[in-house]
Design a protein around this motif. Structure first.
Motif, short mmCIF file in Angstrom:
data_model
loop_
_atom_site.label_atom_id
_atom_site.label_comp_id
_atom_site.label_asym_id
_atom_site.label_seq_id
_atom_site.Cartn_x
_atom_site.Cartn_y
_atom_site.Cartn_z
N LYS A 121 35.30 48.86 35.39
CA LYS A 121 35.42 48.15 34.12
C LYS A 121 35.46 46.64 34.29
CE LYS A 121 38.05 51.99 32.10
NZ LYS A 121 39.35 52.38 31.48
N CYS A 122 35.91 46.18 35.42
CA CYS A 122 35.99 44.73 35.63
C CYS A 122 34.61 44.15 35.83
CB CYS A 122 36.90 44.42 36.82
SG CYS A 122 36.30 45.08 38.39
N ASP A 123 34.54 42.83 35.78
CA ASP A 123 33.24 42.17 35.90
C ASP A 123 32.59 42.44 37.25
OD1 ASP A 123 33.68 41.17 33.40
OD2 ASP A 123 34.46 39.23 34.11
N SER A 124 33.39 42.44 38.30
CA SER A 124 32.84 42.67 39.63
C SER A 124 32.28 44.08 39.76
CB SER A 124 33.92 42.43 40.69
OG SER A 124 33.42 42.72 41.99
N CYS A 125 33.00 45.07 39.24
CA CYS A 125 32.52 46.45 39.32
C CYS A 125 31.25 46.65 38.50
CB CYS A 125 33.61 47.42 38.85
SG CYS A 125 35.03 47.53 39.96
N ILE A 126 31.19 46.02 37.34
CA ILE A 126 30.00 46.17 36.50
C ILE A 126 28.81 45.47 37.13
CG2 ILE A 126 29.02 45.58 34.26
CD1 ILE A 126 31.81 45.87 33.04
N ALA A 127 29.04 44.31 37.70
CA ALA A 127 27.93 43.58 38.31
C ALA A 127 27.41 44.26 39.56
CB ALA A 127 28.37 42.15 38.62
N LEU A 128 28.30 44.91 40.31
CA LEU A 128 27.89 45.56 41.57
C LEU A 128 27.60 47.03 41.40
CD1 LEU A 128 30.44 43.89 44.02
CD2 LEU A 128 28.03 43.31 43.66
N ALA A 129 27.60 47.57 40.20
CA ALA A 129 27.27 48.97 39.97
C ALA A 129 25.77 49.18 40.17
CB ALA A 129 27.70 49.37 38.56
N PRO A 130 25.32 50.42 40.40
CA PRO A 130 23.88 50.68 40.53
C PRO A 130 23.13 50.19 39.29
CG PRO A 130 25.13 52.60 41.21
CD PRO A 130 26.12 51.64 40.61
N GLY A 131 22.14 49.35 39.51
CA GLY A 131 21.39 48.76 38.41
C GLY A 131 22.03 47.52 37.86
N GLY A 132 23.15 47.04 38.45
CA GLY A 132 23.82 45.85 37.97
C GLY A 132 23.11 44.58 38.39
N SER A 133 23.56 43.45 37.82
CA SER A 133 22.90 42.16 38.08
C SER A 133 23.35 41.52 39.37
CB SER A 133 23.20 41.20 36.92
OG SER A 133 24.61 41.01 36.78
N GLY A 134 24.49 41.94 39.95
CA GLY A 134 24.98 41.35 41.17
C GLY A 134 25.79 40.11 40.92
N THR A 135 26.45 39.60 41.95
CA THR A 135 27.29 38.41 41.84
C THR A 135 26.93 37.43 42.95
OG1 THR A 135 29.01 39.33 43.27
CG2 THR A 135 29.19 39.79 40.91
N LEU A 136 27.39 36.18 42.78
CA LEU A 136 27.12 35.15 43.78
C LEU A 136 27.93 35.37 45.05
CD1 LEU A 136 27.07 31.97 41.49
CD2 LEU A 136 25.11 33.22 42.45
N ASP A 137 29.02 36.10 44.96
CA ASP A 137 29.88 36.28 46.11
C ASP A 137 29.42 37.41 47.04
OD1 ASP A 137 31.51 34.27 45.16
OD2 ASP A 137 32.72 35.67 43.97
N VAL A 138 28.49 38.19 46.59
CA VAL A 138 27.94 39.28 47.42
C VAL A 138 26.46 38.97 47.63
CG1 VAL A 138 27.49 41.74 47.63
CG2 VAL A 138 29.60 40.95 46.54
N THR A 139 26.13 38.65 48.88
CA THR A 139 24.75 38.28 49.24
C THR A 139 24.15 39.38 50.09
OG1 THR A 139 25.35 35.95 49.21
CG2 THR A 139 23.31 36.56 50.34
N GLU A 140 22.99 39.87 49.67
CA GLU A 140 22.27 40.91 50.43
C GLU A 140 21.03 40.28 51.03
OE1 GLU A 140 20.51 45.46 49.79
OE2 GLU A 140 21.72 44.47 48.23
N LEU A 141 20.92 40.35 52.35
CA LEU A 141 19.84 39.68 53.08
C LEU A 141 19.04 40.71 53.86
CD1 LEU A 141 18.57 36.94 54.00
CD2 LEU A 141 20.13 37.03 55.95
N ASP A 142 17.71 40.62 53.75
CA ASP A 142 16.83 41.51 54.50
C ASP A 142 16.43 40.80 55.79
OD1 ASP A 142 15.14 43.46 55.37
OD2 ASP A 142 13.52 42.99 53.97
#
Length: 722
Positions: A72-93
């Motif tokens: 329910k929190c902003d972090s959980c919603i942003a990091l849920a499957p299909g979410g927009s993501g956050t600046l604090d979590v960076t995924e690098l290939d």
């Protein structure tokens, strides 16, 4: 949206088949024991990246760190499957950003505090692709990161990562899903999509997916997308997945069980006509052998989930496993596995598949352990065509030239109970027949001999009773043949000598010195002595000497004993020739050896009529005599001033060698008169040169051509054309 993205898990409780990873991580999150770096390793498509996102979501949840994010929190919603993501979590290939500059930029960004989350998380996918320089640039911050920084590395090849980086992380290995777990996942996805699918399709998708959830969901997505109102049928799945029809696999297995080669090759023709790839058919056939092998070893394999098959096909698999047998299944599986490597990149895959089927259908063509086990299994089931062969002595004993059958003495001594007839392998039967032919040919080349009688202990011979050495030697050889074949081969061509010296010795003649020495060896002498004690009741010492087996002694019974201290096998001579007289070769050899050892002045000159008694000492080896001879010649050359090197012989004297020498100052010789024709020619040449010189008081500057023309006109009468 693709099914593997749509049904991506949002918490550790939704991750399927990775309980060995999710449970320890959940415990660590709930207890607050957070590490600064994690390493998720395992095959592709098994949930490494999804688990990394769930871990980042669980760390930054407002109620966390917790294993059950609130969602329910902003972090959980942003990091849920299909979410927009956050600046604090960076995924690098790391497959595209693996250089040292990319890692330096990541290192510089890592020092900044998170914007609105608890942790700053870097998820580096395909981490094994980072270069060595990139790892070195990232090493220091991974070893001592800030408190707000967490690294999550995901890789399929953890061994390629820098060991220093790997040692700073908590490694969690991911695994492929088992068939039951994969089928449960597929069934939930199909139920969520509201589609109909036949039960026989699930095993096809599970095997095609290879245990990877992402690959299996992609295949199921393809089948559901191409299905009609009736849903996904088995035939449609076969066509799309390229899997061999199970009916063809069943037909091939039945042909192997019934040893029907025609039906087996007919299956190959049907596979090619249906458009299936031969190598794919071999792969599916290997999968069937795997299922049958497990069913043969584990009867409740279906209940345990070891074999996945539709309900209607389970009975068929059980019947096939019972019809083939474990040895047949094992050998066929090994052959198919070997044939798959040969079919890779082959220009004629159908030919290789037919050869593979021929090898599976003909176990008699191989001599491996698996082939023999399959043939024994076929004989036990009554399908073998090997002829029954008995082991009776009358059928296996070789027939001698006299028409009688040879009987071993040991066979005569101990009566064996009759054994029932047993079936024998055709290969062993052919080997036995070849052995009988060899024995029969050998018996025809040897002189006819009577069958060896039963060995009965005989009383010791009396001093005056005649001795039959040939009979004794025959009995000894018969027993040696049973106990030691090599000793019998070495002595079978030897014959008993007519002259026998001692009662406890048996003298035999051999045609080869090497074989005689082999017979006289210490190990073989014990074998002959034991055989003699069994056959005659008393031990005998067998002594082999070299001599013609067809040659009869000139005076039998008068042969003198060999000199004491001389062993016949060491000299390699006939005992009759080892006589103590002056004409023996032994005495001449001893005399020659003594001549080499003593100076010439001290050598005695025995007369022709005197004889030297035979010495009981062992003669000196000939190599010592040769060495002494060479040393004597060398010393003689050194003493005569040759410096150890002999001079060449002097040339023969010629007639002029005795002529008086010429005087020191000989008188000058008279000139040799020249021939008249030579003298006249010389005068003409001198006159000609004088005429040329008188032509002018100065040097002649005319051209050679003009001089030649004048000379031609003067002497030959010619005329030049000006």
């Amino acid at each position: 949206m693709a099914l593997y993205r749509k049904y991506r898990p949002a918490s550790f409780a939704e991750v399927v088949g990775q309980e060995h990873v999710t449970e320890p991580l959940s415990t660590a999150l709930d207890s607050g024991q957070i590490n600064h770096a994690y390493l998720f390793s395992g095959p592709r498509g098994c949930g490494k990246t999804s688990s990394a996102r769930i871990l980042a979501r669980s760390l930054n949840c407002v109620e966390g760190p917790t294993s059950t994010p609130c969602g329910k929190c902003d972090s959980c919603i942003a990091l849920a499957p299909g979410g927009s993501g956050t600046l604090d979590v960076t995924e690098l290939d790391a497959a595209t950003h693996n250089g040292v500059d990319d890692m330096r930029e990541l290192r510089d960004r890592a020092f900044y505090a998170p914007a609105d989350s608890r942790y700053r998380v870097f998820i580096i996918d395909e981490a094994h692709m980072i270069s060595k320089e990139g790892f070195n640039a990232l090493l220091k911050i991974v070893e001592e990161p800030p408190e707000h920084l967490i690294f999550i590395f995901a890789t399929t090849e953890p061994e390629k990562m820098l060991a220093t980086i790997r040692s700073r992380t908590h490694n969690y290995p991911f695994r492929l899903l088992t068939p039951p777990a994969m089928r449960g996942l597929l069934e939930r996805v199909v139920a969520g999509e509201g589609k109909n699918i036949e039960d026989a399709v699930y095993p096809l998708v599970v095997r095609a997916g290879g245990g990877s959830p992402r690959d299996s969901l992609s295949l199921m997505d393809q089948l559901l997308a191409g299905s009609g109102p009736e849903g996904v049928t088995y035939q449609r799945a076969l066509a799309l997945l390229g899997v061999t029809d199970s009916a063809l696999i069943d037909k091939a297995v039945d042909a192997l069980a019934n040893q029907d080669q025609a039906s087996l090759f007919g299956v190959v023709d049907d596979v090619v006509d249906a458009g299936y790839e031969p190598r794919r058919f071999a792969t599916d056939l290997l999968d069937r052998f795997r299922d049958l092998l497990i069913l043969k070893a584990v009867p409740d394999a279906f209940e345990r989930g070891l074999v996945d098959a539709p309900a209607g096909a389970q009975e068929v698999l059980i019947e096939e496993a019972q019809a083939l047998g474990q040895a047949t299944i094992t050998r066929c599986a090994a052959l198919v596995n070997e044939g798959l490597s040969q079919m890779r990149g082959a220009t004629a895959p159908r030919l290789l598949l037919e050869i593979l089927c021929a090898r599976m259908a003909l176990p008699a063509a191989g001599m491996t352990v698996e082939a023999l086990a399959q043939r024994v299994e076929a004989l036990e089931k009554g399908r073998g065509n090997a002829p029954a062969v008995t082991n009776s002595a009358e059928e296996t004993a070789p027939v001698l030239s006299s028409g009688r059958r040879y009987e071993r003495p040991s066979k005569a001594k101990r009566e064996k109970p009759a054994q029932p007839a047993v079936e024998e392998d055709p290969v062993i039967t052919e080997a036995r027949r070849a052995r009988e032919i060899m024995d029969r040919n050998r018996a025809q080349t040897e002189p006819e001999s009577e069958p060896v009688p039963v060995a009965v202990p005989e009383p010791e011979p009396q001093p005056n009773s005649p001795r039959n050495a040939a009979e004794e030697w025959t009995q000894i050889l018969a027993l040696v043949k049973e106990s030691n074949l090599s000793a019998w081969i070495a002595a079978r061509d030897a014959v008993a000598a007519d002259e026998q010296t001692e009662a406890d010795e048996l003298l035999v003649r051999h045609h080869t010195g090497a074989l005689a020495k082999f017979v006289n060896s210490e190990a073989n002498r014990k074998i002959y002595a034991e055989a003699a004690e069994k056959a005659l009741g008393s031990p005998l010492t067998v002594i082999a000497v070299v001599g013609d087996r067809q040659k009869e002694p000139s005076q039998p019974g008068k042969a003198e004993a060999a000199p004491s201290g001389i062993i016949p096998q060491e000299t390699g001579l006939d005992p009759a020739e080892l006589k103590s007289n002056s004409n023996s070769a032994l005495e001449r050899a001893r005399a020659m050896a003594e001549a080499y050892q003593k100076p010439a002045s001290t050598q005695p000159q025995p007369s022709a009529n005197t004889s030297t008694p035979a010495s009981t000492d062992k003669p000196e080896p000939r190599w010592k005599a040769r060495a002494q001879k060479y040393r004597s010649e060398h010393q003689h050359n050194v003493d005569n001033g040759f410096n150890g090197v002999p001079l060449p012989p002097e040339p023969p004297e010629e007639e002029w060698d005795s002529a008086p020498p010429e005087p020191a100052d000989p008188s000058p010789r008279a000139p040799v008169p020249e021939k008249p024709e030579l003298a006249s020619k010389k005068e003409q040449d001198d006159e000609f040169l004088d005429q040329i010189a008188e032509g002018s008081g100065e040097a002649d500057h005319r051209k050679p051509l003009d001089i030649a023309g004048e000379l031609v006109e003067k002497h030959l009468g010619g005329q030049r054309l000006r």
